[in-house]
Design an enzyme around this catalytic site. Structure first.
Site, PDB file in Angstrom:
ATOM      1  N   GLY A   1      18.305  -2.510 -14.969  1.00  0.00           N
ATOM      2  CA  GLY A   1      19.379  -3.340 -14.470  1.00  0.00           C
ATOM      3  C   GLY A   1      19.063  -4.448 -13.608  1.00  0.00           C
TER       4      GLY A   1
ATOM      5  N   GLY B   1      20.440  -6.774 -10.638  1.00  0.00           N
ATOM      6  CA  GLY B   1      21.166  -6.709  -9.188  1.00  0.00           C
ATOM      7  C   GLY B   1      20.203  -5.966  -8.276  1.00  0.00           C
ATOM      8  CG  HIS B   2      18.292  -2.875  -8.697  1.00  0.00           C
ATOM      9  ND1 HIS B   2      19.203  -2.377  -7.961  1.00  0.00           N
ATOM     10  CD2 HIS B   2      18.329  -2.530  -9.984  1.00  0.00           C
ATOM     11  CE1 HIS B   2      19.938  -1.544  -8.411  1.00  0.00           C
ATOM     12  NE2 HIS B   2      19.575  -1.496  -9.917  1.00  0.00           N
TER      13      HIS B   2
ATOM     14  CE  LYS C   1      14.826   0.678 -11.153  1.00  0.00           C
ATOM     15  NZ  LYS C   1      14.642  -0.227 -12.363  1.00  0.00           N
TER      16      LYS C   1
ATOM     17  CG  ASP D   1      16.649   2.105 -16.944  1.00  0.00           C
ATOM     18  OD1 ASP D   1      17.200   1.104 -17.305  1.00  0.00           O
ATOM     19  OD2 ASP D   1      16.824   2.109 -15.640  1.00  0.00           O
TER      20      ASP D   1
ATOM     21  CG  HIS E   1      22.612   1.947  -9.776  1.00  0.00           C
ATOM     22  ND1 HIS E   1      21.589   3.058  -9.777  1.00  0.00           N
ATOM     23  CD2 HIS E   1      22.102   0.785 -10.380  1.00  0.00           C
ATOM     24  CE1 HIS E   1      20.751   2.546 -10.503  1.00  0.00           C
ATOM     25  NE2 HIS E   1      20.909   1.038 -10.773  1.00  0.00           N
TER      26      HIS E   1
END
Lengths: 332, 332
Positions: B55, B57-58, B106, B111, B220
């Site tokens: 995702g 945002g990291h 991860k 995922d 998250h």
């Protein structure tokens, strides 16, 4: 209570300097007598030492730029406070090469005074010293502001370029002339959607409405002339780019080095989206995008904001910019 | 309204990818048909392609680690959402070397599923594919969590080390064995003094009391087992270090690679102060600090938190870690 993980700002700055020195033992050392960071290694061709400094809270500026190819010495003050003139003086003695030492100073009253006192003492010792004053913040370009424009994001680019130029063997007067010319061809604008948290109070340094953006904010939370309404990124960045170009008035065929800089709590997603919009705005005006940096290089604690810097570059400047650099925060 | 400078997360991710590709044209290119980033350049000695993703945002994870010496391809999903299996499949076709492609995943359900579907399709095409699952988050190490430990900060170190190993010419099975061993010898703990802002609501993803710290938070915003009281950094980092070492049980003379990572809105001052405390805690326990990274490498939007990762390293691992890397976010 402030959201920071340590309540004493003074111990935080000292602890951070010791942590930085331990992380980057290969690059730099910390002088704990006089609290400055010093590069371990200098290019043999460098004749003039480069020193900068200023209040903490803007990391990686300046401490992250100490190393091969950039600053010889950085003198950090307390959070948002000028370093003491004794730090600058002692740091200058450590930084000075056979051609002397160049001070790169952001235009704030405290910094000007303290670097000035140090320069006088250096003159007494017979050590050649000159100053480049960086005053790139377009938001403070007003006849009402007697102190002149503030120094901000352009400092990062100017420190890198002067580092490359110093490594090429330029003398003190040449470096000062180069740096002064760079500052004249460099402007920055910053915006924020939320202020940084004041370490003293734990409260936001200023408050904005939920749909407001502070347009032209300073790196210590200096308020802007305007707040503007929130809206998509494209028009905001186009407006910023347009005003920067209007001030710089680049000639036909001009090329710029750009810096999209996060002020603390803005995400990399946003910064790269800003860069995309900046690239489009420059394309529309046929200004060449020669080099670009995107990331957090000069912060304002945890401010939710970003700045855009444009610096008009000629081939010589690009050569200095491209020269190798090896510091904690910048390396290529 | 959220404090972000763009309200549509989907367009933000796409714009950021285009901005990243424009900033680093020398390092990578963006495939806009299938939305993955691909390194322009691979070491001739590399036989196995390395691919990761997850995702958005990291950032800089994973997109900032595409380039020479680290990832061949990164597949970003939407904010906090897995990439589509088609992205991973198409990215794998682009990444695969003569020895196949290694997926670094991860440990999150989405995922695992999407990388798994892609791996099945690759097998049908006859392309050798293996997986390294990273599950280093000590806070989710509980028999009550059937999905197992989450993947977090260790991913950064493992991607770097596997990049060096791939450049040395290791084959697929060797890389998988190395990576799996690294994940087993790596643990991370994260804390937060404030949640990230939910892009959907503009509100904090969770709320803490003014004197509380979420101890063991996920990237998250997964809640932790504990909140702990605010206090000085030293005891907090010592507790984290102690628990990590208890889980890793390093033998006498062991050396670690450390990562002190900012989750979004924590200042560099704080991160370097954390590193100082971490160094002291390791010294007290006679654990060698072989290498260290301090900065924002795997974030959680604008979360006010940091993570500490320890990875037990032997001389071979250090050689791979030290090997040259040239990406947007990591280079030496």
């Amino acid at each position: 209570m402030a959201p920071y993980f340590e309540n004493s700002c003074d111990s935080l700055v000292a602890d951070a300097l010791m942590g930085l020195a331990r992380t980057h033992t290969d690059l730099l050392s910390l002088d704990t007598d006089h609290w400055f960071l010093r590069a371990r290694d200098t290019a043999p061709s460098r004749r003039v030492g480069l020193l900068s400094g200023g209040g903490a809270g803007h990391e990686p500026l300046h401490t992250g730029f100490v190393g091969r190819g950039m600053l010889d010495v950085a003198c950090p003050g307390r959070v948002f406070a000028s370093p003491h003139n004794r730090q600058v003086y002692e740091g200058s003695l450590a930084a000075a090469g056979p051609g002397g030492v160049l001070h790169i100073v952001k235009n704030y009253t405290g910094d000007r005074i303290n670097f000035g006192i140090a320069a006088e003492r250096l003159a007494h010792r017979g050590i050649p010293c000159a100053r480049v004053l960086v005053d790139d913040d377009l938001a403070s370009d007003s006849e009402e502001i007697a102190a002149g424009r503030r120094g901000t994001g352009g400092t990062v680019l100017i420190e890198k370029i002067l580092g490359g130029a110093a490594d090429s063997g330029l003398g003190l007067a040449e470096l000062q002339e180069l740096g002064t010319g760079l500052a004249a061809r460099c402007r920055t604008l910053a915006v924020a959607s939320a202020a940084h948290t004041s370490p003293a109070t734990g409260e936001p340094a200023f408050r904005l409405g939920p749909d407001e953006i502070e347009y032209g904010v300073g790196i210590h939370g200096e308020r802007a002339r305007d707040t503007v309404s929130r809206g998509p990124l494209g028009p905001l960045v186009r407006r910023m780019t347009g005003e920067l170009l209007e001030a710089l008035a680049p000639g036909p065929g001009a090329q710029v080095i750009t810096l999209v800089n996060g002020l603390g709590a803005v995400t990399p997603l946003e910064l790269y989206a800003v860069h995309r919009e900046l690239g489009r705005a420059l394309d529309e005006r046929s200004v060449g995008l020669a080099r670009s940096l995107v990331g957090e290089y000069i912060t304002a604690l945890d401010m939710r904001g970003f700045s855009v810097t444009l610096l008009i570059a000629d081939p010589t400047v690009l050569t200095y910019y491209d020269a190798p650099v090896r510091t904690a925060a910048l390396r290529w």
